[in-house]
Design an enzyme around this catalytic site. Structure first.
Site, PDB file in Angstrom:
ATOM      1  N   GLU A   1      88.882   4.913  18.220  1.00 43.98           N
ATOM      2  CA  GLU A   1      87.432   5.092  18.076  1.00 43.98           C
ATOM      3  C   GLU A   1      86.738   4.934  19.425  1.00 43.98           C
ATOM      4  OE1 GLU A   1      86.006   3.258  14.563  1.00 43.98           O
ATOM      5  OE2 GLU A   1      83.915   3.366  15.232  1.00 43.98           O
TER       6      GLU A   1
ATOM      7  N   GLU B   1      84.247  -5.639  11.457  1.00 42.14           N
ATOM      8  CA  GLU B   1      83.725  -4.595  10.580  1.00 42.14           C
ATOM      9  C   GLU B   1      84.859  -3.684  10.129  1.00 42.14           C
ATOM     10  OE1 GLU B   1      80.589  -2.196  12.389  1.00 42.14           O
ATOM     11  OE2 GLU B   1      81.194  -0.610  11.000  1.00 42.14           O
ATOM     12  N   HIS B   2      85.779  -3.408  11.032  1.00 40.94           N
ATOM     13  CA  HIS B   2      86.925  -2.575  10.651  1.00 40.94           C
ATOM     14  C   HIS B   2      87.814  -3.277   9.648  1.00 40.94           C
ATOM     15  CE1 HIS B   2      87.227   1.103  13.210  1.00 40.94           C
ATOM     16  NE2 HIS B   2      86.179   0.522  13.733  1.00 40.94           N
TER      17      HIS B   2
END
Lengths: 203, 465
Positions: free
Chosen positions: B156, B79-80
């Site tokens: 994160e 996703e990143h």
């Protein structure tokens, strides 16, 4: 709040992240390096995702060993077993408790040697007809007489109105052949000798 | 949060003087969701409303549940990487293309779903579909970007530690579904963030980004046929075959009644979650459980209702100062779920709050009343309708429904199913899932007062029954 302090309890379960190294190479992130020094060889970054739940397979019941099988189906059976064991243990435990309490409480009642004194066994065939035997029972003389037919008839025909303490003979004996009485005279407490004296012992 | 401006259709604006659409109208007012399937199995679903904006996205049936211990976190990493450029559009060109349309491109990864979606003007639909198709099918995944993203992911991960709600609920899954893929966190362990390679990501894509598991969903001012045309153009190439014919099948995940305690007395508040195994998305018990959760409801110390709040637990929380907040939740996965209560409280109130929360559960199983259920049904219906307030929530709804149920469940159907719930059904269903079952408990913070597990297990039944 420091990560090592928070997750310190979990260090045995944390995956080893490799040898000590700074997260951002060359960065002035000394705080991170200080933390990593405290952490030891677990690496500079510890998160809740690094926590590894231990494998409890050694403790699991057979039905829940397989992680690919839902545990719901076996739930009722497992609960039933647990409750059965608990219930039985409880029943056994209550019974044991009751027994212990009863034993302690009954230790305060008459002891066996005293109770033994309260009973006596007599061999009736040893007593010939017409004869009397005396035994010590409860500290008192116990007379057992094998009555003859004449004596039985005589006793049974006594007029009750003459008696100070009216009671028919059949109420005083279970088997008229044998009369069993305490051998203590009610007058002054003498112990009569059977068949002796003017009145044949008087009983 | 971005506020979507949607223009009311002309018809409705004639009723300017009246209140907004009534509940009955909102049930029937939504146009039917149209569903088409391409030859490779990709499904296209859209709800067409007369709006100038739209949300279009790709919902994929993959997530952390499909990952193994070794590649846990690949989906999240991917996703990143998604917006770091594609073969045709390097990162700057991609950003430029999106920004110039004034669109928003985002993505999320959960345990069973992954979504890439774009919020844009309706007229920009073709470009949006093209960009999405590229992002999903031909992401460049350059080594340099991967290395750079590692530190972003790690940062994160560290930031998430500050969000104790996420930590608590993540750890709840880890212990409740220990030893199974559902126990994996979406974020993955930090070791994997450091060691995942391009190969791992490519393998992940090849194993899971398959057309039959994808849904192209849209909501807003889009025409379904136009969308199908665009999909055929851009998504026909999505593979539908697996290497070695190995279709990944989800095996059931074992639930384990257990607990995990992360004690840190330096934190100001304790975050605690207690949950039992819940129902899967397709289970008929979903709606009664939703009603049951509505009965318990949620609470925050900022609620002004005080002792007049409708939920009994909320009343107690307000009067006895039991907690800062609580919410009843039900996380549903394809074949299982977690039905629970999450609360945040002061370290001296934990035992009381736990007692009353479990008491609320016992009430659900035994003495829930007609008025409780009526109130909860109304609240639930209102929230279901109220959630669909924009093209993005609607699009998300469509995507998730198609993946979970194979079709979009219309509001009218939800309404009918909710209406059919009676107090007896709530009692029976709750007893089935809650009564005398082993809970999973997770606690983070100053949690000394959390009772022993056996005590909490003992509170899952009442001897009086």
């Amino acid at each position: 709040m420091s990560l090592p302090a928070r997750l310190g309890a979990f260090s045995p379960y944390l995956q080893a992240c490799g040898p000590l190294k700074a997260l951002l190479p060359g960065a002035g992130n000394t705080e991170v390096l200080v933390k990593s020094a405290v952490c030891g060889h677990f690496g500079a970054r510890l998160t809740h995702t690094d926590i590894k739940i231990p494998d409890f397979s050694d403790y699991r019941r057979v039905e829940v060993l397989d992680p690919k099988k839902s545990s719901q189906e076996s739930g009722d059976a497992r609960r039933a077993f647990s409750y059965l064991v608990t219930g039985s243990t409880a029943v056994v435990g209550v019974y044991a408790a009751k027994t212990v309490v009863t034993q302690f409480v009954s230790s305060m009642s008459a002891s066996a040697d005293v109770l033994a004194l309260s009973q006596i066994e007599i061999k009736l065939s040893d007593i010939p007809e017409g004869k009397n035997m005396a035994f010590k029972w409860r500290g008192k003389p116990l007379f057992v007489r094998h009555r003859t037919e004449k004596e039985i008839a005589a006793e049974q025909s006594v007029d009750l109105s003459e008696l100070r303490d009216p009671q028919h003979d059949k109420d005083r004996v279970t088997n008229p052949i044998w009369v069993i009485v305490i051998g203590v005279c009610t007058h002054l407490g003498c112990v009569p000798i059977a068949n002796a004296g003017d009145y044949g012992g008087d009983y | 949060h971005q506020v979507l401006v949607s223009f009311q259709p002309l018809l409705l604006s004639l009723r300017r003087g009246q209140a907004s659409v009534s509940y009955a109208q909102s049930l029937l007012g939504a146009p039917e969701t149209r569903l088409t399937t391409l030859s490779n199995g990709l499904r296209i679903a859209s709800e067409e409303t007369n709006q100038a904006t739209c949300t279009v996205g790709l919902w994929i049936g993959c997530g952390s549940r499909y990952e193994s211990e070794k590649n846990n976190g690949a989906g999240f990493f991917l996703e990143h990487m998604a917006f770091k450029g594609t073969k045709k559009h390097p990162q700057s060109a991609l950003e430029q293309a999106v920004e110039s349309m004034g669109a928003h491109l985002s993505a999320y990864t959960s345990r069973e779903h992954t979504a890439y979606y774009m919020k844009t003007l309706a007229k920009d639909l073709p470009k949006a579909v093209e960009l999405l198709a590229e992002v999903v099918q031909s992401s460049s995944l350059s080594e340099a970007d991967i290395e750079q993203q590692r530190s972003v992911v790690l940062r994160e991960l560290e930031e998430v530690q500050g969000s104790l709600q996420d930590v608590c609920l993540d750890v709840l899954h880890a212990t409740a579904f220990q030893g199974t893929p559902l126990g994996h966190s979406v974020l993955g362990p930090s070791a994997n963030a450091r060691t995942l390679t391009r190969n791992d990501l490519v393998e992940y894509i090849n194993s899971h980004y398959k057309a039959p598991r994808m849904v192209l969903a849209t909501a807003g001012g889009v025409n379904h046929d136009e969308l199908v045309g665009l999909a055929k153009q851009h998504f026909s190439g999505v593979s539908f075959e697996y290497e070695g014919d190995a279709v990944p099948v989800l095996s059931p995940c074992r639930f384990t009644g257990s607990e995990i305690r992360m004690r840190d007395d330096a934190l100001p508040l304790a975050h605690i979650a207690i949950a039992v195994e819940g129902a899967g998305v397709a289970s008929p018990d979903i709606v009664p459980l939703m009603v049951a959760n509505s009965i318990i409801g949620s609470y925050d110390i900022t609620f002004g209702g005080g002792k007049h709040l409708s939920s009994r637990l909320a009343r107690l929380a307000a009067e006895l100062n039991l907690c800062h907040s609580f919410q009843a939740f039900h996380s549903s996965y394809s074949d299982t779920g977690l039905l629970g209560i999450y609360f945040v409280t002061d370290k001296h109130k934990i035992e009381d709050m736990m007692h009353w929360a479990q008491n609320a559960w016992m009430n659900l199983c035994t003495t829930v009343t007609e008025s409780d259920v009526a109130r909860a049904k109304n609240a639930l219906k209102a929230s279901l309708v109220g959630q669909l307030n924009g093209t993005t929530p609607v699009c998300d709804d469509i995507g998730r429904h198609i993946l979970n149920y194979g079709r979009r469940i219309p509001l009218a159907e939800w309404d009918a199913r909710i209406e059919a719930v009676t107090p007896k059904i709530v009692r029976d269903v709750c007893s089935k899932y809650i009564y005398d079952k082993c809970p999973a408990v997770s606690a983070v913070g100053p949690i000394e007062q959390v009772p022993d597990y056996n005590r909490m297990r003992g509170a899952m039944y009442w001897l009086r029954f």
